[in-house]
Write an enzyme that holds these catalytic residues in place. Structure first.
Site, PDB file in Angstrom:
ATOM      1  N   SER A 250      38.201  42.512  79.894  1.00 41.05           N
ATOM      2  CA  SER A 250      37.119  42.866  80.172  1.00 41.05           C
ATOM      3  C   SER A 250      36.205  42.596  79.135  1.00 41.05           C
ATOM      4  O   SER A 250      36.640  42.030  77.977  1.00 41.05           O
ATOM      5  CB  SER A 250      36.789  44.304  80.200  1.00 41.05           C
ATOM      6  OG  SER A 250      36.805  45.050  79.068  1.00 41.05           O
ATOM      7  N   LYS A 251      34.709  42.728  79.130  1.00 43.29           N
ATOM      8  CA  LYS A 251      33.708  42.470  78.067  1.00 43.29           C
ATOM      9  C   LYS A 251      33.813  42.586  76.941  1.00 43.29           C
ATOM     10  O   LYS A 251      33.802  42.028  75.761  1.00 43.29           O
ATOM     11  CB  LYS A 251      32.469  42.975  78.389  1.00 43.29           C
ATOM     12  CG  LYS A 251      31.350  42.518  79.640  1.00 43.29           C
ATOM     13  CD  LYS A 251      30.624  41.273  79.184  1.00 43.29           C
ATOM     14  CE  LYS A 251      30.554  40.424  80.451  1.00 43.29           C
ATOM     15  NZ  LYS A 251      30.982  39.138  80.303  1.00 43.29           N
ATOM     16  N   ARG A 252      34.791  43.863  76.674  1.00 42.83           N
ATOM     17  CA  ARG A 252      35.160  44.288  75.372  1.00 42.83           C
ATOM     18  C   ARG A 252      36.067  43.399  74.586  1.00 42.83           C
ATOM     19  O   ARG A 252      35.948  43.377  73.428  1.00 42.83           O
ATOM     20  CB  ARG A 252      36.079  45.705  75.507  1.00 42.83           C
ATOM     21  CG  ARG A 252      35.294  46.931  75.642  1.00 42.83           C
ATOM     22  CD  ARG A 252      36.029  47.865  75.846  1.00 42.83           C
ATOM     23  NE  ARG A 252      37.077  47.931  76.858  1.00 42.83           N
ATOM     24  CZ  ARG A 252      38.409  47.997  76.500  1.00 42.83           C
ATOM     25  NH1 ARG A 252      38.604  48.075  75.224  1.00 42.83           N
ATOM     26  NH2 ARG A 252      39.117  47.795  77.483  1.00 42.83           N
ATOM     27  N   GLY A 254      35.457  40.129  74.765  1.00 43.91           N
ATOM     28  CA  GLY A 254      34.824  38.795  74.503  1.00 43.91           C
ATOM     29  C   GLY A 254      34.379  38.246  75.855  1.00 43.91           C
ATOM     30  O   GLY A 254      34.223  38.908  76.802  1.00 43.91           O
TER      31      GLY A 254
END
Ligand code: GLU
Length: 502
Positions: A250-252, A254
């Site tokens: 996920s976005k966490r 990158g």
């Protein structure tokens, strides 16, 4: 073999979904089958045309071309679910006629109250089946009178439902958790589980290859195939792609979308090659292989069932490989957005492009991604002795005894020669060596600093001719001005700190 990729156009194409698309594509290409693209846009609130376009563009960029789809058509169209509502309606009517489905009039409040009650009693929170009891003709009249209703599937009475998964073996679910699922919503839109069955059946999909997040939907789909008297396709559920901390990517972690990896300067063939290696191996120790070769070797049976970890360092390694073997003219074109963004180029003409093509090897020998190129080429366009002299590494090199003499001799030599080539640079360096007695690092480090302004960088044999070619470019070439070696050395001498008096 007919396979499909069925994205919901509700956002960007996630690399996990791109891998699902790729595995389908590999199967189709490896078996000379068909790869179908179907857009699952029945969620009106979340689906957008812009997202559909972006997904198509990302798939095209990855060169995962489809044989049938919303843009190219095909014998099983339409390929957008929003254009197939009449089909879902007619199959829902058939299921109602055959007593496999019924109208449900329960309100949202009632369903919520049922759910809470089930939880209180420690039962699975599934639909109670209340509207099953309404006689069909009564239900029909209520619908005709305009009462809002959904169509629900009447799941059969039995203990378990099982199917054979190509990746995971036999998968079996208890019917306890399966309430009567909604097939058609009150606005006539199909639920995912219904549309997907009708479409896969009518499109004659032979293998459904999708993410493991759908595995709990599959029993409902299997039951629907049975009720419709249709043979289900083979199912293969791919383990999800996780980040290095073993949580879904996920976005966490990158970048997660194909568009982001593209913007960060990965080549499409590198991303495709890398994605194929998550959860599968082409065998024989070879990992860097073109897509056609991957397709030859791919088989679903060889796909692992444990989750794959997305390893950006490995992706970078694959990317470096492809960058180095890519055609320099193509890389020069691909570099344009990054160079324009850095202010190093505007629309270059043929000479400008030829110049950029000539500097590509200095980039590809040293970067993981194209977005790192401007830093690598900065020495061409940004030369400021004052700034360089503040760099501690530069200072330490210039503190060496003899460094100053080298730069002064260099400036004198350059004042008298025309633009350097690789050979004339070497000859000139030899003369500076003779005049100063410095050699090796003590000779070349100060030369590098005076001409590039930096303590490190590409080989001087490449950097010097590039600087000189850049300096010769006409003003309209679309390349930012490049200062030649002569001018650089002269400027550097002017800025050197005064020698300390003996
Ligand atoms: N539209 C679904 C998704 O994007 C497709 C699921 C499937 O392949 O059946 O997750």
């Amino acid at each position: 073999m007919r396979v499909r990729f069925a994205p919901s156009p509700t956002g960007h194409l996630h690399v996990g979904n791109a891998r699902t698309a790729l595995f389908n594509w590999l199967l189709a290409r490896g078996s000379k089958g068909a790869f179908v693209l179907r857009i699952e846009d029945t969620d009106v609130e979340r689906s957008t045309g812009a997202s559909e376009q972006a997904i198509l563009e990302d798939l095209r960029w990855l060169e995962l071309h489809w044989d049938e789809g919303p843009d190219v058509g095909g014998p099983y169209g339409p390929y957008r679910q929003s254009e197939r509502l009449y089909l879902y309606r007619s199959y829902a009517d058939r299921l109602i006629r055959e007593s496999h489905a019924y109208y449900c009039f329960c309100s949202a409040e009632q369903l919520e109250a049922d759910r809470k009650q089930h939880i209180r009693l420690g039962r699975p929170p599934r639909y109670s089946g209340r509207c099953r009891a309404i006689p069909p003709d009564q239900a029909q009249s209520r619908v005709e009178a305009g009462e809002p209703a959904v169509v629900r599937f009447k799941v059969p009475e039995r203990d378990r439902v099982a199917f054979e998964d190509v990746v995971r073996g036999e998968v079996s679910f208890s019917m306890e958790v399966i309430g009567d699922p909604v097939l058609l919503k009150s606005d006539g839109r199909p639920a995912y589980n219904f549309a997907v069955v009708i479409d896969d059946a009518l499109m004659e999909v032979t293998h459904v290859v999708r993410g493991e997040d759908h595995i709990s939907n599959t029993p409902r789909q299997v039951l629907l195939y049975e009720a419709l008297g249709l043979t289900p396709p083979k199912f293969a559920h791919l383990a999800l792609v996780l980040g290095p901390d073993h949580t879904p990517l996920s976005k966490r972690h990158g970048a997660t979308s194909v568009a982001e990896f593209r913007a960060n300067g990965y080549l499409p063939e590198a991303l495709v090659n890398y994605l194929a290696l998550i959860g599968w191996s082409p065998g024989s120790g070879q990992e860097v292989l073109p897509a056609a070769e991957l397709a030859e070797r791919f088989s679903l049976e060889a796909v692992g069932h444990s989750a794959g970890i997305f390893d950006e360092e490995k992706l970078a390694w694959v990317n470096r490989h492809y960058l180095r073997s890519a055609d320099p003219g193509r890389v020069a074109e691909l570099l344009m957005p990054y160079l324009c963004n850095a202010g190093y180029a505007t629309a270059p003409d043929a000479r400008g492009l030829e110049f950029l093509t000539g500097v590509v090897s200095m980039v590809t020998s040293a970067v993981d991604r194209l977005d790192q190129a401007p830093r690598r080429l900065r020495f061409l366009f940004e030369f400021d002795p004052k700034v360089s002299l503040r760099d501690p590494e530069v200072q330490s090199i210039l503190n060496h005894p003899g460094a100053r003499q080298v730069i002064e001799a260099l400036a004198r030599e350059l004042a008298g020669v025309s633009r350097l080539t690789r050979d004339s640079f070497r000859e000139m360096a030899a003369r500076v060596r003779q005049q100063t007695g410095q050699k090796g690092k003590a000779l070349f480090h100060p030369i590098r600093i005076a001409l590039t302004g930096e303590a490190g960088g590409p080989e001087l044999d490449l950097a010097i001719p590039a600087l000189e070619k850049g300096a010769e470019l006409p003003a309209g070439s679309g390349i930012a001005p490049v200062l030649g070696c002569r001018e650089r050395a002269a400027a550097f001498v002017r800025h050197l700190p005064r020698p300390e008096s003996p």
